[in-house]
Design a protein around this motif. Structure first.
Motif, PDB file in Angstrom:
ATOM      1  N   GLN A  68       0.812  -1.211   0.000  1.00  0.00           N
ATOM      2  CA  GLN A  68       0.000   0.000   0.000  1.00  0.00           C
ATOM      3  C   GLN A  68       0.847   1.263   0.000  1.00  0.00           C
ATOM      4  OE1 GLN A  68      -2.677  -0.359   3.347  1.00  0.00           O
ATOM      5  NE2 GLN A  68      -4.181  -1.493   2.142  1.00  0.00           N
ATOM      6  N   PHE A  69       2.006   1.207   0.612  1.00  0.00           N
ATOM      7  CA  PHE A  69       2.848   2.387   0.743  1.00  0.00           C
ATOM      8  C   PHE A  69       3.136   3.027  -0.611  1.00  0.00           C
ATOM      9  CE2 PHE A  69       6.790   4.760   1.403  1.00  0.00           C
ATOM     10  CZ  PHE A  69       6.461   5.483   2.538  1.00  0.00           C
ATOM     11  N   ASP A  70       3.336   2.220  -1.631  1.00  0.00           N
ATOM     12  CA  ASP A  70       3.652   2.738  -2.971  1.00  0.00           C
ATOM     13  C   ASP A  70       2.412   3.047  -3.805  1.00  0.00           C
ATOM     14  OD1 ASP A  70       6.435   2.628  -2.602  1.00  0.00           O
ATOM     15  OD2 ASP A  70       6.480   0.511  -3.152  1.00  0.00           O
ATOM     16  N   HIS A  71       1.232   2.746  -3.293  1.00  0.00           N
ATOM     17  CA  HIS A  71       0.011   2.930  -4.070  1.00  0.00           C
ATOM     18  C   HIS A  71      -0.999   3.889  -3.450  1.00  0.00           C
ATOM     19  CE1 HIS A  71       1.697  -0.945  -5.414  1.00  0.00           C
ATOM     20  NE2 HIS A  71       1.270  -0.547  -6.590  1.00  0.00           N
ATOM     21  N   VAL A  72      -1.135   3.825  -2.143  1.00  0.00           N
ATOM     22  CA  VAL A  72      -2.107   4.662  -1.450  1.00  0.00           C
ATOM     23  C   VAL A  72      -1.565   6.093  -1.379  1.00  0.00           C
ATOM     24  CG1 VAL A  72      -3.298   5.019   0.758  1.00  0.00           C
ATOM     25  CG2 VAL A  72      -2.976   2.712  -0.152  1.00  0.00           C
ATOM     26  N   HIS A  73      -2.429   7.047  -1.430  1.00  0.00           N
ATOM     27  CA  HIS A  73      -2.136   8.486  -1.349  1.00  0.00           C
ATOM     28  C   HIS A  73      -1.615   9.066  -2.673  1.00  0.00           C
ATOM     29  CE1 HIS A  73      -2.673   8.141   2.975  1.00  0.00           C
ATOM     30  NE2 HIS A  73      -1.661   7.320   3.074  1.00  0.00           N
ATOM     31  N   GLN A  74      -1.256   8.234  -3.634  1.00  0.00           N
ATOM     32  CA  GLN A  74      -0.742   8.742  -4.904  1.00  0.00           C
ATOM     33  C   GLN A  74      -1.857   9.434  -5.673  1.00  0.00           C
ATOM     34  OE1 GLN A  74       2.584   8.612  -5.428  1.00  0.00           O
ATOM     35  NE2 GLN A  74       2.609   7.595  -3.450  1.00  0.00           N
ATOM     36  N   GLY A  75      -1.661  10.697  -6.016  1.00  0.00           N
ATOM     37  CA  GLY A  75      -2.655  11.446  -6.772  1.00  0.00           C
ATOM     38  C   GLY A  75      -3.849  11.900  -5.956  1.00  0.00           C
ATOM     39  N   VAL A  76      -3.775  11.757  -4.637  1.00  0.00           N
ATOM     40  CA  VAL A  76      -4.878  12.171  -3.765  1.00  0.00           C
ATOM     41  C   VAL A  76      -4.529  13.531  -3.174  1.00  0.00           C
ATOM     42  CG1 VAL A  76      -6.232  11.631  -1.714  1.00  0.00           C
ATOM     43  CG2 VAL A  76      -5.459   9.779  -3.218  1.00  0.00           C
ATOM     44  N   ASN A  77      -5.434  14.482  -3.322  1.00  0.00           N
ATOM     45  CA  ASN A  77      -5.240  15.810  -2.742  1.00  0.00           C
ATOM     46  C   ASN A  77      -6.021  15.896  -1.438  1.00  0.00           C
ATOM     47  OD1 ASN A  77      -3.636  16.906  -4.840  1.00  0.00           O
ATOM     48  ND2 ASN A  77      -5.469  17.058  -6.096  1.00  0.00           N
ATOM     49  N   TYR A  78      -5.302  16.049  -0.346  1.00  0.00           N
ATOM     50  CA  TYR A  78      -5.915  16.128   0.969  1.00  0.00           C
ATOM     51  C   TYR A  78      -6.038  17.585   1.405  1.00  0.00           C
ATOM     52  CZ  TYR A  78      -4.992  11.137   1.372  1.00  0.00           C
ATOM     53  OH  TYR A  78      -4.984   9.777   1.171  1.00  0.00           O
ATOM     54  N   ASP A  79      -6.989  17.838   2.262  1.00  0.00           N
ATOM     55  CA  ASP A  79      -7.124  19.155   2.866  1.00  0.00           C
ATOM     56  C   ASP A  79      -6.102  19.333   3.983  1.00  0.00           C
ATOM     57  OD1 ASP A  79      -9.468  19.919   1.311  1.00  0.00           O
ATOM     58  OD2 ASP A  79     -10.511  18.389   2.480  1.00  0.00           O
ATOM     59  N   LEU A  80      -5.649  18.213   4.532  1.00  0.00           N
ATOM     60  CA  LEU A  80      -4.677  18.222   5.619  1.00  0.00           C
ATOM     61  C   LEU A  80      -3.945  16.896   5.607  1.00  0.00           C
ATOM     62  CD1 LEU A  80      -3.579  19.481   8.322  1.00  0.00           C
ATOM     63  CD2 LEU A  80      -5.481  18.305   9.468  1.00  0.00           C
ATOM     64  N   LYS A  81      -2.651  16.926   5.840  1.00  0.00           N
ATOM     65  CA  LYS A  81      -1.855  15.707   5.995  1.00  0.00           C
ATOM     66  C   LYS A  81      -1.246  15.710   7.390  1.00  0.00           C
ATOM     67  CE  LYS A  81      -0.481  15.217   1.166  1.00  0.00           C
ATOM     68  NZ  LYS A  81       0.678  15.168   0.252  1.00  0.00           N
ATOM     69  N   ILE A  82      -1.265  14.542   8.018  1.00  0.00           N
ATOM     70  CA  ILE A  82      -0.720  14.397   9.368  1.00  0.00           C
ATOM     71  C   ILE A  82       0.213  13.193   9.391  1.00  0.00           C
ATOM     72  CG2 ILE A  82      -1.297  13.822  11.765  1.00  0.00           C
ATOM     73  CD1 ILE A  82      -3.892  15.339  11.387  1.00  0.00           C
ATOM     74  N   ASP A  83       1.366  13.365   9.993  1.00  0.00           N
ATOM     75  CA  ASP A  83       2.315  12.266  10.172  1.00  0.00           C
ATOM     76  C   ASP A  83       2.038  11.636  11.534  1.00  0.00           C
ATOM     77  OD1 ASP A  83       4.458  10.549  10.636  1.00  0.00           O
ATOM     78  OD2 ASP A  83       5.955  11.932   9.849  1.00  0.00           O
ATOM     79  N   SER A  84       1.419  10.457  11.511  1.00  0.00           N
ATOM     80  CA  SER A  84       1.040   9.800  12.763  1.00  0.00           C
ATOM     81  C   SER A  84       2.218   9.154  13.486  1.00  0.00           C
ATOM     82  CB  SER A  84      -0.048   8.755  12.508  1.00  0.00           C
ATOM     83  OG  SER A  84       0.459   7.694  11.728  1.00  0.00           O
ATOM     84  N   SER A  88       0.668  11.554  18.757  1.00  0.00           N
ATOM     85  CA  SER A  88      -0.237  10.559  19.342  1.00  0.00           C
ATOM     86  C   SER A  88      -1.611  10.698  18.670  1.00  0.00           C
ATOM     87  CB  SER A  88      -0.382  10.799  20.840  1.00  0.00           C
ATOM     88  OG  SER A  88      -1.137  11.985  21.062  1.00  0.00           O
ATOM     89  N   PRO A  89      -2.484   9.712  18.842  1.00  0.00           N
ATOM     90  CA  PRO A  89      -3.844   9.868  18.298  1.00  0.00           C
ATOM     91  C   PRO A  89      -4.539  11.134  18.799  1.00  0.00           C
ATOM     92  CG  PRO A  89      -3.456   7.583  18.853  1.00  0.00           C
ATOM     93  CD  PRO A  89      -2.267   8.357  19.366  1.00  0.00           C
ATOM     94  N   MET A  90      -4.382  11.461  20.072  1.00  0.00           N
ATOM     95  CA  MET A  90      -4.999  12.682  20.612  1.00  0.00           C
ATOM     96  C   MET A  90      -4.403  13.933  19.971  1.00  0.00           C
ATOM     97  SD  MET A  90      -7.472  11.799  22.505  1.00  0.00           S
ATOM     98  CE  MET A  90      -7.872  13.284  23.390  1.00  0.00           C
ATOM     99  N   GLU A  91      -3.092  13.925  19.751  1.00  0.00           N
ATOM    100  CA  GLU A  91      -2.448  15.064  19.098  1.00  0.00           C
ATOM    101  C   GLU A  91      -2.902  15.191  17.644  1.00  0.00           C
ATOM    102  OE1 GLU A  91       1.726  15.160  21.651  1.00  0.00           O
ATOM    103  OE2 GLU A  91       1.551  13.816  19.919  1.00  0.00           O
ATOM    104  N   CYS A  92      -3.070  14.057  16.969  1.00  0.00           N
ATOM    105  CA  CYS A  92      -3.586  14.077  15.588  1.00  0.00           C
ATOM    106  C   CYS A  92      -4.983  14.694  15.569  1.00  0.00           C
ATOM    107  CB  CYS A  92      -3.616  12.677  14.997  1.00  0.00           C
ATOM    108  SG  CYS A  92      -1.992  11.955  14.662  1.00  0.00           S
ATOM    109  N   ALA A  93      -5.834  14.272  16.504  1.00  0.00           N
ATOM    110  CA  ALA A  93      -7.189  14.815  16.591  1.00  0.00           C
ATOM    111  C   ALA A  93      -7.154  16.324  16.840  1.00  0.00           C
ATOM    112  CB  ALA A  93      -7.977  14.106  17.684  1.00  0.00           C
ATOM    113  N   ALA A  94      -6.251  16.768  17.698  1.00  0.00           N
ATOM    114  CA  ALA A  94      -6.126  18.198  17.987  1.00  0.00           C
ATOM    115  C   ALA A  94      -5.683  18.965  16.746  1.00  0.00           C
ATOM    116  CB  ALA A  94      -5.143  18.420  19.134  1.00  0.00           C
ATOM    117  N   GLN A  95      -4.787  18.390  15.962  1.00  0.00           N
ATOM    118  CA  GLN A  95      -4.350  19.030  14.716  1.00  0.00           C
ATOM    119  C   GLN A  95      -5.522  19.188  13.746  1.00  0.00           C
ATOM    120  OE1 GLN A  95      -0.715  17.375  12.896  1.00  0.00           O
ATOM    121  NE2 GLN A  95      -0.250  16.507  14.899  1.00  0.00           N
TER     122      GLN A  95
END
Length: 102
Positions: A68-84, A88-95
């Protein structure tokens, strides 16, 4: 599934959806949910972190994260990207809350 989500949204339901997306999947979501306030967040991590998580969970097909690493997210435009891998999950939610004024 995407059509079911659109039907639920049409009934007034707010949702958070977790889906593995490829570019065509995002296009379908955007089309089906065009009349709603759709926010798309890409949750990312380095491959070594994804493979470690895959192994630790014990209920995953080993090797799927690498594929999936080489296939997922390719060509997808996100409103926000987060490096998990650095939040932490709580910090991701806060972002997410901060980014979208929620």
């Amino acid at each position: 599934m995407r059509h079911a989500l659109a039907a639920m949204a049409a009934e007034g339901n707010d949702m958070i959806v977790d889906d593995v997306l490829f570019a065509d999947g995002m296009q379908e979501y955007r089309k089906l949910l065009s009349r709603f306030d759709l926010r798309c967040v890409g949750i990312l991590a380095p491959l070594e972190v994804l493979e470690r998580r895959e192994a630790e969970r014990g209920d995953r097909i080993i090797g799927l994260a690498r594929w999936q690493f080489d296939h997922v997210h390719q060509g997808v435009n996100y409103d926000l990207k987060i490096d998990s891998s650095v939040s932490s999950p709580m910090e991701c939610a806060a972002q997410i809350r901060m980014a979208f004024n929620m």
